[in-house]
Write a protein that holds these residues in place. Structure first.
Motif, PDB file in Angstrom:
ATOM      1  N   UNK A 133       0.851  -1.194   0.000  1.00 59.73           N
ATOM      2  CA  UNK A 133       0.000   0.000   0.000  1.00 59.73           C
ATOM      3  C   UNK A 133       0.888   1.246   0.000  1.00 59.73           C
ATOM      4  N   UNK A 134       0.420   2.292  -0.659  1.00 62.07           N
ATOM      5  CA  UNK A 134       1.227   3.507  -0.792  1.00 62.07           C
ATOM      6  C   UNK A 134       1.614   4.103   0.554  1.00 62.07           C
ATOM      7  N   UNK A 135       0.836   3.822   1.596  1.00 58.47           N
ATOM      8  CA  UNK A 135       1.142   4.370   2.912  1.00 58.47           C
ATOM      9  C   UNK A 135       2.177   3.587   3.696  1.00 58.47           C
ATOM     10  N   UNK A 153       2.890  -6.847  10.310  1.00 55.18           N
ATOM     11  CA  UNK A 153       2.375  -6.612   8.961  1.00 55.18           C
ATOM     12  C   UNK A 153       1.583  -7.826   8.503  1.00 55.18           C
ATOM     13  N   UNK A 154       0.757  -7.632   7.489  1.00 52.82           N
ATOM     14  CA  UNK A 154      -0.005  -8.741   6.916  1.00 52.82           C
ATOM     15  C   UNK A 154       0.040  -8.674   5.400  1.00 52.82           C
ATOM     16  N   UNK A 155      -0.034  -9.845   4.763  1.00 55.60           N
ATOM     17  CA  UNK A 155      -0.143  -9.888   3.304  1.00 55.60           C
ATOM     18  C   UNK A 155      -1.378 -10.688   2.924  1.00 55.60           C
ATOM     19  N   UNK A 156      -2.018 -10.281   1.843  1.00 55.53           N
ATOM     20  CA  UNK A 156      -3.205 -10.960   1.357  1.00 55.53           C
ATOM     21  C   UNK A 156      -2.876 -11.870   0.191  1.00 55.53           C
ATOM     22  N   UNK A 187      -8.338 -12.991  -6.112  1.00 54.85           N
ATOM     23  CA  UNK A 187      -7.412 -11.861  -6.170  1.00 54.85           C
ATOM     24  C   UNK A 187      -8.113 -10.542  -5.935  1.00 54.85           C
ATOM     25  N   UNK A 188      -9.327 -10.381  -6.500  1.00 52.41           N
ATOM     26  CA  UNK A 188     -10.051  -9.126  -6.400  1.00 52.41           C
ATOM     27  C   UNK A 188     -10.260  -8.657  -4.971  1.00 52.41           C
ATOM     28  N   UNK A 189     -10.819  -9.494  -4.099  1.00 53.07           N
ATOM     29  CA  UNK A 189     -11.021  -9.063  -2.711  1.00 53.07           C
ATOM     30  C   UNK A 189      -9.721  -8.708  -1.991  1.00 53.07           C
ATOM     31  N   UNK A 190      -8.656  -9.458  -2.255  1.00 52.40           N
ATOM     32  CA  UNK A 190      -7.366  -9.151  -1.628  1.00 52.40           C
ATOM     33  C   UNK A 190      -6.855  -7.798  -2.084  1.00 52.40           C
ATOM     34  N   UNK A 191      -6.969  -7.536  -3.371  1.00 50.88           N
ATOM     35  CA  UNK A 191      -6.508  -6.264  -3.908  1.00 50.88           C
ATOM     36  C   UNK A 191      -7.339  -5.111  -3.363  1.00 50.88           C
ATOM     37  N   UNK A 192      -8.651  -5.323  -3.238  1.00 48.78           N
ATOM     38  CA  UNK A 192      -9.519  -4.265  -2.695  1.00 48.78           C
ATOM     39  C   UNK A 192      -9.096  -3.890  -1.277  1.00 48.78           C
ATOM     40  N   UNK A 193      -8.753  -4.882  -0.466  1.00 51.00           N
ATOM     41  CA  UNK A 193      -8.327  -4.584   0.894  1.00 51.00           C
ATOM     42  C   UNK A 193      -6.951  -3.942   0.927  1.00 51.00           C
ATOM     43  N   UNK A 212      -2.440  -0.137 -10.851  1.00 47.82           N
ATOM     44  CA  UNK A 212      -2.439   0.446  -9.504  1.00 47.82           C
ATOM     45  C   UNK A 212      -1.072   1.010  -9.146  1.00 47.82           C
ATOM     46  N   UNK A 213      -0.018   0.364  -9.654  1.00 44.54           N
ATOM     47  CA  UNK A 213       1.324   0.909  -9.476  1.00 44.54           C
ATOM     48  C   UNK A 213       1.455   2.212 -10.255  1.00 44.54           C
ATOM     49  N   UNK A 214       0.989   2.191 -11.499  1.00 42.65           N
ATOM     50  CA  UNK A 214       1.064   3.397 -12.333  1.00 42.65           C
ATOM     51  C   UNK A 214       0.224   4.527 -11.763  1.00 42.65           C
TER      52      UNK A 214
END
Length: 324
Positions: A133-135, A153-156, A187-193, A212-214
């Motif tokens: 995440x950007x933060x 920390x956590x990873x999805x 993947x979608x729900x993980x990315x949303x979180x 999302x990186x761009x």
């Protein structure tokens, strides 16, 4: 030129391409060749399979259709192909899961990828990207490792036992971290979180991560293959940043039922090599993040399956990974 929109349209119909029948492969009764995708329609694997089916149909001068048989991490579709008539009409578009990893995750798996399949050829690999995440105050992999040793920390991931989960488990093992795994149903729900800041990081395929990186909402820290990705050429690999040998990707390959005659396998192998050798096809595959295999041969796929099985057996055992 074939576009993503056109291919997704083909996904909605549930069919690959159709061509004139080739007499040598169309027996009996001119029935089509079926390319089985052991996952649901619409994902990256399905998208690539449908483009490949179009090209194989042209090379074989034969009807080639895509059939999705999802479930159990790819095992349902794989077992269907393993038990199919060994006549070259049913092909598995396999990935790391059903061809190598699942045997360690599903003790009751009803097929053996070595005993029950005859390899046609590997297609290649698609790397994941370690994205935060950007933060998250980490600009590099060493920054992240140091942060993870100070803070929780956590990873999805897209689910227990998925490649995105195993990539994180391997990272923890090699970096000496204890980043918590949060499994999602896709993947979608993980990315949303991740975008919402509920989790710190994910390991996801390069095309999913790219916009999302761009857009600056997430930060790519590293590519998970030993080589950099042509889609993100400026992004260093995780291995370059203090974890030498770190390699976590999804491989793709074609197999058929073990007893398939050599003549049928040879025809499929020749058509596959010709398809992948086309400039437009290679451009499409590379645009999807695919690192095309250097050798499109049965021994190359056999070797890849063995290597990946050995690689992930240790990770699965040490991290006590269990499938959903």
């Amino acid at each position: 030129m074939i576009t993503r929109r056109h291919l997704l349209g083909a996904t909605a119909t549930g069919l690959g391409t159709t061509c004139l029948a080739h007499p040598a492969l169309a027996q009996p009764g001119g029935r089509p060749v079926v390319l089985v995708v052991p996952f649901s329609p619409g994902g990256p694997t399905d998208l690539i399979a449908r483009r490949l089916a179009m090209s194989l149909g042209e090379q074989l001068n034969q009807v080639v259709v895509v059939e999705n048989r999802a479930g159990a991490g790819g095992n349902i579709g794989a077992e269907y192909v393993a038990r199919s008539a060994p006549d070259g009409h049913t092909i598995l578009f396999g990935t790391s899961g059903p061809l190598a990893i699942n045997k360690m995750l599903y003790p009751g798996q009803a097929y053996d990828p070595v005993r029950d399949f005859a390899p046609i050829a590997p297609l290649g690999r698609i790397p994941n990207v370690l994205a935060v995440h950007a933060g998250v105050p980490a600009k590099t992999v060493p920054d992240l490792v140091a942060l993870a040793k100070r803070e929780r920390l956590s990873f999805g991931s897209s689910g227990n036992g998925a490649s995105s989960h195993l990539a994180g488990a391997l990272f923890n093992t090699m970096a000496g971290t204890s980043i918590e795994h949060i499994p999602y149903r896709g993947t979608g729900p993980a990315l949303n979180d991740l975008l919402a800041g509920h989790i710190a990081m994910v390991f996801t395929d390069v095309l999913t991560a790219l916009p999302h990186i761009q857009g600056g909402r997430v930060r790519g820290l590293g590519v998970t293959t030993l080589e950099r990705s042509a889609v993100l050429p400026a992004l260093p690999t995780v291995a370059e940043q203090g974890l030498p040998g770190y390699d976590a990707s999804v491989f793709f390959g074609l197999t058929v039922a073990a007893a398939t005659p050599e003549a049928a396998k040879d025809r499929l192998r020749t058509a596959f090599a010709a398809s992948v050798g086309q400039r437009e096809m290679r451009h499409f595959l590379e645009s999807q993040g695919m690192q095309i295999a250097p050798e499109l041969t049965p021994p190359a796929l056999t070797s890849l399956m063995a290597t990946e099985t050995d690689r992930w057996a240790r990770v699965i055992r040490e991290a006590n990974v269990r499938a959903d």
